[in-house]
Design a protein around this motif. Structure first.
Motif, PDB file in Angstrom:
ATOM      1  N   ALA A 105      41.748  24.918  77.139  1.00 52.63           N
ATOM      2  CA  ALA A 105      41.406  24.256  75.880  1.00 52.63           C
ATOM      3  C   ALA A 105      40.285  23.237  76.085  1.00 52.63           C
ATOM      4  CB  ALA A 105      42.641  23.565  75.304  1.00 52.63           C
ATOM      5  N   ARG A 106      39.670  23.283  77.259  1.00 52.49           N
ATOM      6  CA  ARG A 106      38.623  22.322  77.601  1.00 52.49           C
ATOM      7  C   ARG A 106      37.282  23.031  77.769  1.00 52.49           C
ATOM      8  NH1 ARG A 106      40.473  18.398  82.074  1.00 52.49           N
ATOM      9  NH2 ARG A 106      38.611  17.354  81.315  1.00 52.49           N
ATOM     10  N   GLU A 107      36.370  22.427  78.469  1.00 56.85           N
ATOM     11  CA  GLU A 107      35.033  22.987  78.643  1.00 56.85           C
ATOM     12  C   GLU A 107      35.109  24.376  79.272  1.00 56.85           C
ATOM     13  OE1 GLU A 107      34.885  18.515  79.674  1.00 56.85           O
ATOM     14  OE2 GLU A 107      36.173  20.210  80.157  1.00 56.85           O
ATOM     15  N   PRO A 108      34.187  25.260  78.903  1.00 54.65           N
ATOM     16  CA  PRO A 108      34.223  26.635  79.419  1.00 54.65           C
ATOM     17  C   PRO A 108      34.235  26.737  80.949  1.00 54.65           C
ATOM     18  CG  PRO A 108      32.716  26.513  77.568  1.00 54.65           C
ATOM     19  CD  PRO A 108      33.147  25.096  77.872  1.00 54.65           C
ATOM     20  N   PHE A 109      33.553  25.823  81.648  1.00 54.25           N
ATOM     21  CA  PHE A 109      33.537  25.920  83.111  1.00 54.25           C
ATOM     22  C   PHE A 109      34.916  25.688  83.713  1.00 54.25           C
ATOM     23  CE2 PHE A 109      32.601  21.389  82.481  1.00 54.25           C
ATOM     24  CZ  PHE A 109      33.413  20.777  83.422  1.00 54.25           C
ATOM     25  N   ARG A 110      35.828  25.083  82.964  1.00 52.00           N
ATOM     26  CA  ARG A 110      37.189  24.852  83.463  1.00 52.00           C
ATOM     27  C   ARG A 110      38.108  26.060  83.235  1.00 52.00           C
ATOM     28  NH1 ARG A 110      37.501  19.407  84.821  1.00 52.00           N
ATOM     29  NH2 ARG A 110      36.095  18.066  83.638  1.00 52.00           N
ATOM     30  N   HIS A 111      37.629  27.066  82.555  1.00 54.63           N
ATOM     31  CA  HIS A 111      38.455  28.245  82.272  1.00 54.63           C
ATOM     32  C   HIS A 111      38.606  29.141  83.497  1.00 54.63           C
ATOM     33  CE1 HIS A 111      37.269  27.949  77.726  1.00 54.63           C
ATOM     34  NE2 HIS A 111      37.799  26.829  78.195  1.00 54.63           N
ATOM     35  N   GLN A 112      37.679  29.063  84.431  1.00 59.22           N
ATOM     36  CA  GLN A 112      37.702  29.884  85.650  1.00 59.22           C
ATOM     37  C   GLN A 112      38.528  29.197  86.732  1.00 59.22           C
ATOM     38  OE1 GLN A 112      36.392  32.861  86.783  1.00 59.22           O
ATOM     39  NE2 GLN A 112      37.305  32.408  88.756  1.00 59.22           N
ATOM     40  N   SER A 113      39.464  29.925  87.317  1.00 61.63           N
ATOM     41  CA  SER A 113      40.226  29.414  88.458  1.00 61.63           C
ATOM     42  C   SER A 113      40.092  30.390  89.614  1.00 61.63           C
ATOM     43  CB  SER A 113      41.711  29.259  88.115  1.00 61.63           C
ATOM     44  OG  SER A 113      42.458  29.016  89.295  1.00 61.63           O
ATOM     45  N   TYR A 114      39.666  29.868  90.751  1.00 65.64           N
ATOM     46  CA  TYR A 114      39.623  30.689  91.958  1.00 65.64           C
ATOM     47  C   TYR A 114      41.003  30.822  92.597  1.00 65.64           C
ATOM     48  CZ  TYR A 114      34.555  30.912  91.965  1.00 65.64           C
ATOM     49  OH  TYR A 114      33.246  31.170  91.633  1.00 65.64           O
ATOM     50  N   LEU A 115      41.959  30.018  92.150  1.00 65.50           N
ATOM     51  CA  LEU A 115      43.283  29.998  92.776  1.00 65.50           C
ATOM     52  C   LEU A 115      44.312  30.844  92.033  1.00 65.50           C
ATOM     53  CD1 LEU A 115      43.531  26.161  93.505  1.00 65.50           C
ATOM     54  CD2 LEU A 115      42.359  27.936  94.823  1.00 65.50           C
ATOM     55  N   ALA A 116      44.174  30.970  90.736  1.00 68.25           N
ATOM     56  CA  ALA A 116      45.215  31.575  89.899  1.00 68.25           C
ATOM     57  C   ALA A 116      45.545  33.012  90.278  1.00 68.25           C
ATOM     58  CB  ALA A 116      44.812  31.501  88.428  1.00 68.25           C
ATOM     59  N   GLY A 117      44.558  33.780  90.672  1.00 70.63           N
ATOM     60  CA  GLY A 117      44.772  35.194  90.955  1.00 70.63           C
ATOM     61  C   GLY A 117      45.724  35.476  92.105  1.00 70.63           C
ATOM     62  N   ARG A 118      45.909  34.517  92.980  1.00 70.39           N
ATOM     63  CA  ARG A 118      46.811  34.673  94.126  1.00 70.39           C
ATOM     64  C   ARG A 118      48.090  33.852  93.980  1.00 70.39           C
ATOM     65  NH1 ARG A 118      45.585  38.338  98.281  1.00 70.39           N
ATOM     66  NH2 ARG A 118      43.349  38.627  98.348  1.00 70.39           N
ATOM     67  N   ALA A 119      48.163  33.051  92.928  1.00 69.97           N
ATOM     68  CA  ALA A 119      49.301  32.142  92.743  1.00 69.97           C
ATOM     69  C   ALA A 119      50.536  32.886  92.245  1.00 69.97           C
ATOM     70  CB  ALA A 119      48.932  31.046  91.745  1.00 69.97           C
ATOM     71  N   VAL A 120      51.694  32.349  92.579  1.00 71.97           N
ATOM     72  CA  VAL A 120      52.958  32.830  92.029  1.00 71.97           C
ATOM     73  C   VAL A 120      52.961  32.588  90.525  1.00 71.97           C
ATOM     74  CG1 VAL A 120      55.441  32.358  91.966  1.00 71.97           C
ATOM     75  CG2 VAL A 120      54.248  32.476  94.160  1.00 71.97           C
TER      76      VAL A 120
END
Length: 146
Positions: A105-120
């Motif tokens: 819900a914030r700036e577009p650059f914060r929508h990408q996560s390099y960590l989420a794809g491997r997270a539980v």
């Protein structure tokens, strides 16, 4: 059960930095409450914060053979650090990514996560409660054999 809580850059400023986004709780308050919750659930929680990417990576490496799970609020490194993702992948310890604010819900650059794809799992947007929800989810996952 041993869980490592990692907090990244600028989280040491909680309580002072943009309280409209991050809330008024300090990191010390959040860590104290979460440690209490963890202990009540039979979990040893170790907390670590650094503004330096290398220090976070070193602490992730040290968790091998020590921690069964990791909670990580990588702050801005969430959106930029392939090195932290690689460290988390390399140690093969289940982790939950968490954020105080709803990053989507914030700036577009914060929508990408390099960590989420491997997270539980990922928990965001619930303020300080995000920490408690993330701990609960991680502990549940680990107790289910994850």
């Amino acid at each position: 059960m041993h869980v490592l809580l990692l907090n990244g850059p600028n989280l040491n400023l909680l309580g002072q930095r943009e309280p409209g986004i991050y809330g008024c709780d300090t990191l010390a308050t959040i860590e104290t409450e979460l440690t209490r919750e963890a202990k009540a659930d039979g979990v040893e929680l170790v907390c670590f914060q650094s503004n330096f990417e290398g220090a976070l990576i070193e602490r992730i490496h040290q968790a091998m053979g020590e921690s069964q799970g990791i909670l990580i609020n990588a702050g801005a490194y969430t959106h930029s650090s392939i090195a932290i993702r690689d460290a988390l992948t390399g140690v093969a310890i289940p982790y939950v990514e968490l954020h105080l604010s709803n990053t989507h819900a914030r700036e577009p650059f914060r929508h990408q996560s390099y960590l989420a794809g491997r997270a539980v799992g990922v928990v965001s947007g619930f303020g300080a409660k995000s920490y408690s929800l993330a701990l609960s989810g991680l502990v549940h996952h680990l107790r289910q054999g994850g």
